[in-house]
Scaffold this motif. Structure first.
Motif, short mmCIF file in Angstrom:
data_model
loop_
_atom_site.label_atom_id
_atom_site.label_comp_id
_atom_site.label_asym_id
_atom_site.label_seq_id
_atom_site.Cartn_x
_atom_site.Cartn_y
_atom_site.Cartn_z
N PRO A 2 0.83 -1.22 0.00
CA PRO A 2 0.00 0.00 0.00
C PRO A 2 0.86 1.26 0.00
CG PRO A 2 -0.70 -1.56 1.72
CD PRO A 2 0.62 -2.04 1.21
N GLU A 3 0.33 2.30 -0.61
CA GLU A 3 1.01 3.60 -0.58
C GLU A 3 0.95 4.18 0.84
OE1 GLU A 3 2.67 5.26 -2.85
OE2 GLU A 3 2.36 3.77 -4.44
N PRO A 4 2.05 4.75 1.33
CA PRO A 4 2.02 5.37 2.67
C PRO A 4 1.09 6.58 2.68
CG PRO A 4 4.08 5.85 1.53
CD PRO A 4 3.38 4.84 0.70
N ARG A 5 0.40 6.74 3.80
CA ARG A 5 -0.59 7.82 3.90
C ARG A 5 -0.02 9.08 4.54
NH1 ARG A 5 -4.69 3.91 6.98
NH2 ARG A 5 -2.64 3.55 7.97
N CYS A 6 1.18 8.94 5.11
CA CYS A 6 1.79 10.11 5.74
C CYS A 6 3.30 9.90 5.78
CB CYS A 6 1.24 10.34 7.15
SG CYS A 6 1.54 8.93 8.26
N GLU A 7 4.03 10.95 6.17
CA GLU A 7 5.49 10.89 6.20
C GLU A 7 5.98 9.87 7.22
OE1 GLU A 7 9.41 13.81 6.74
OE2 GLU A 7 7.37 14.65 6.81
N GLU A 8 5.28 9.75 8.35
CA GLU A 8 5.70 8.79 9.37
C GLU A 8 5.65 7.37 8.83
OE1 GLU A 8 3.65 11.25 9.83
OE2 GLU A 8 4.68 12.51 11.33
N GLU A 9 4.58 7.07 8.09
CA GLU A 9 4.47 5.74 7.51
C GLU A 9 5.55 5.51 6.45
OE1 GLU A 9 -0.33 4.93 8.07
OE2 GLU A 9 0.48 5.46 6.09
N GLU A 10 5.82 6.51 5.64
CA GLU A 10 6.83 6.39 4.58
C GLU A 10 8.21 6.16 5.16
OE1 GLU A 10 8.29 8.77 0.56
OE2 GLU A 10 6.91 9.74 1.97
N MET A 11 8.53 6.73 6.31
CA MET A 11 9.85 6.63 6.91
C MET A 11 9.95 5.48 7.93
SD MET A 11 11.35 8.97 5.28
CE MET A 11 12.91 9.01 6.14
N ALA A 12 8.85 4.76 8.16
CA ALA A 12 8.85 3.70 9.17
C ALA A 12 9.82 2.59 8.79
CB ALA A 12 7.44 3.14 9.33
N SER A 13 10.51 2.04 9.80
CA SER A 13 11.50 0.99 9.56
C SER A 13 10.86 -0.39 9.40
CB SER A 13 12.52 0.94 10.70
OG SER A 13 11.85 0.71 11.94
N SER A 14 9.62 -0.52 9.81
CA SER A 14 8.90 -1.78 9.65
C SER A 14 7.55 -1.50 9.00
CB SER A 14 8.71 -2.46 11.01
OG SER A 14 8.00 -1.61 11.88
N PRO A 15 6.93 -2.51 8.40
CA PRO A 15 5.66 -2.27 7.70
C PRO A 15 4.61 -1.67 8.62
CG PRO A 15 6.51 -4.45 7.19
CD PRO A 15 7.37 -3.91 8.30
N TRP A 16 3.93 -0.61 8.14
CA TRP A 16 2.89 0.03 8.92
C TRP A 16 1.52 -0.59 8.61
CZ3 TRP A 16 -0.45 1.91 5.33
CH2 TRP A 16 0.07 2.21 4.07
N TYR A 17 1.51 -1.50 7.67
CA TYR A 17 0.27 -2.17 7.26
C TYR A 17 0.31 -3.60 7.79
CZ TYR A 17 3.83 -3.19 3.77
OH TYR A 17 5.03 -3.52 3.16
#
Length: 581
Positions: free
Chosen positions: A491-506
């Motif tokens: 999935p496309e990240p919904r925010c900068e925090e998700e885009e920069m996360a070191s582990s999957p946010w989904y």
């Protein structure tokens, strides 16, 4: 009649029952091919593989009742072996009957105390029967004319469905014969004889005519693959000449053939004359007699060990997380032991790994997975194991080794043909070789998927390159049916925090697969990745895998060609030209 004789007769009757059932399943391959019952062919293949163990289990119950307390008396078994050797003397298939006896013995003794006095470690009658039983091949003289010979042969091997265009097929074959064969046979075929095995070979969606051309002291093996049309007819797809191309047809990476051979050894010896480099054990297995292939392999292995002095060593390449692999430099096989504890992040059990190997045995290997021989309590000469190898085995698999004086017993081991690991092959490959082998790598993944197999861990080190340049998968601990997987797009990240996360946010479920991540398998080899991206970038898309899943669920069965597609005759083009003309 004493108990030991009754015991021996029961085993022989069990073998005859097994062989008859094996033949009955095999004989049904022809009508299944004619009716395009591809699902039935695959089901029959699995049924025939399972048949051996079912018969052994059943006969073991009977002999246990007969023997009673003598079942584990070695003197009793020695007497049984003597009786059995007399009973099968002159039997057309005594060598396979010996293997059946060995399986009953191993069932009683849990694969221990295997000695030639009690079982048929070696055959008292010789490895191969020398008897001749009925017609083995049909003979044709080419002096009648090439086209006449080809028409006669196609008529003799005609099925209960018509040829789509027999005269077109004859023209295609004759053209290749004249271009390829005439220069090798001195420019003429008048003194040439064709010897063609009497029965057709059936596998998957193909039927094969197998034979050889003989002219003086020159011989040329050939195979004619016959394929089914959607309209209920059959056509000759190509003609394959030479030992190398025929050998690929009978590869250890393919599903076992179904062929009506009342005396399998006769077919084995004829086929070995076509492919001198092919091990007899592999030919037996290719015909479906994989247990006797294992027996023949073991006998040859023992003789090889007795005739060599080199040490067993760790196999070249990156060490596996699940298996420890060793080999003998002078030998073309590797030995694979399941470790006691798996290297993280592998999280599975020994039983699960063994189930994966059983899945491979019963699956359509599509020419892309190596067949294996499974051994229990296999004894080696301890002195031939290098210090490095023994240190490794004691470290990673102590429960699987047992030292008894000069003997080293390995409790459970898989044996498969040695190949060059793909990651090592790429290190010294030219640009041309990289292009070819990465195309093969991608094709291997595609063909496995089409056969409803997802390899799981597709690292380059888990694939090997054969002497024919084919890429084959041989690390099975993560395979599963393709239809069990859930292929997703990240999935496309919904925010900068998700885009920069070191582990999957989904969320990620155990069966979720993200094809975009397959690029990680090329870590450290940018040359290989660049070529793969050019040739097989669609494998990075979830839609590709989802499309295959839909086809499999709809019952679609693909062709797996055991030869290069460029060798196929241009059937459809010629049909269009004929219609236009």
């Amino acid at each position: 009649m004493d108990t030991s004789m009754r015991f021996a007769q029961t085993i022989l009757h069990g073998f005859e029952s097994y062989f008859a059932d094996f033949q009955n399943i095999t004989l049904a391959a022809r009508p299944r091919f004619e009716n395009a019952d591809w699902a039935g062919i695959h089901a029959a293949s699995r049924e025939r593989i399972d048949l051996y163990k079912e018969k052994i289990n059943k006969v073991s119950e009977f002999v246990e009742l007969i023997a009673g307390d003598q079942l584990r008396d070695l003197d009793f078994w020695s007497a049984v072996r003597e009786h059995y050797a007399v009973l099968i003397k002159g039997h057309n298939n005594y060598e396979i009957a010996e293997t059946f006896f060995n399986s009953i013995y191993c069932s009683a003794f849990s694969h221990r105390k295997i000695r030639d006095e009690y079982a048929f470690v070696f055959s008292p009658h010789g490895d191969m029967p020398s008897v001749s039983s009925g017609r083995l091949w049909r003979s044709y003289q080419l002096e009648v004319g090439l086209e006449v010979f080809l028409e006669q042969m196609l008529d003799d091997y005609a099925l209960n469905i018509p040829y789509e265009d027999k005269h077109r097929d004859i023209a295609n074959i004759a053209s290749v014969v004249r271009d390829f064969l005439l220069p090798r046979f001195g420019g003429e075929l008048e003194n040439t004889t064709a010897q063609v095995l009497d029965s057709l070979f059936f596998r998957n969606k193909g039927a094969y005519i197998v034979g050889k051309l003989v002219s003086g002291n020159k011989t040329m093996p050939f195979v004619l693959p016959l394929l089914h049309t959607e309209q209920g007819s059959v056509y000759v797809d190509t003609i394959l000449f030479g030992a190398d191309r025929v050998s690929v047809i009978f590869s250890f990476t393919r599903t076992y053939f179904m062929v009506d051979a009342e005396v399998p050894s006769q077919y084995v010896m004829f086929l070995q004359s076509l492919m001198p480099a092919k091990a007899i054990s592999e030919i037996y297995s290719a015909l479906g007699y994989y247990k006797h292939g294992k027996t023949y392999f073991y006998r040859c292995a023992v003789r090889h060990m007795e005739g060599t002095r080199d040490e067993f060593i760790l196999a070249p390449g990156i060490k596996g997380m699940v298996m420890s692999v060793f080999t003998l430099p002078s030998y073309d096989f590797v030995f694979k032991i399941i470790k006691d504890r798996f290297t993280p992040p592998k999280d599975m059990t020994r039983a699960q790994v063994m189930d994966k190997y059983r899945l491979v045995k019963r699956s359509d290997r599509a020419g892309r997975m190596a067949d294996t021989q499974e051994f229990t309590n296999l004894a080696f000469d301890r002195n031939r194991f290098s210090d490095e190898l023994m240190e490794e085995l004691h470290k990673v698999a102590p429960s699987q080794i047992e030292e008894n004086g000069k003997a080293l017993v390995i409790r459970h081991v898989y044996v498969e043909r040695r190949m060059t690991p793909l990651n090592l092959y790429l290190r010294s490959a030219t640009d041309e070789q990289i292009h070819s082998v990465m195309d093969e790598y991608g094709n291997a993944i595609r063909e496995l998927a089409t056969a409803n197999i997802f390899p799981g861990d597709m690292l380059l080190k888990n694939f090997g390159v054969t002497r024919h340049g084919r890429v084959v998968f041989y690390d099975y601990d993560e395979i599963c049916p393709l239809t069990d997987c859930n292929f997703r797009t990240i999935p496309e990240p919904r925010c900068e925090e998700e885009e920069m996360a070191s582990s999957p946010w989904y969320s990620v479920a155990p069966e979720d697969i993200f094809p975009e991540e397959f690029r990680l398998f090329f870590s450290g080899n940018s040359r290989a990745r660049k070529v793969f991206d050019q040739l097989h970038s669609d494998l990075y898309k979830a839609s590709f895998w989802q499309g295959l899943q839909s086809e499999i669920r709809d019952g679609q069965v693909e062709d797996f060609f055991p030869y290069r597609r460029k060798l196929r005759f241009p059937r459809q083009v010629m049909l269009q030209q004929r219609l236009q003309g």
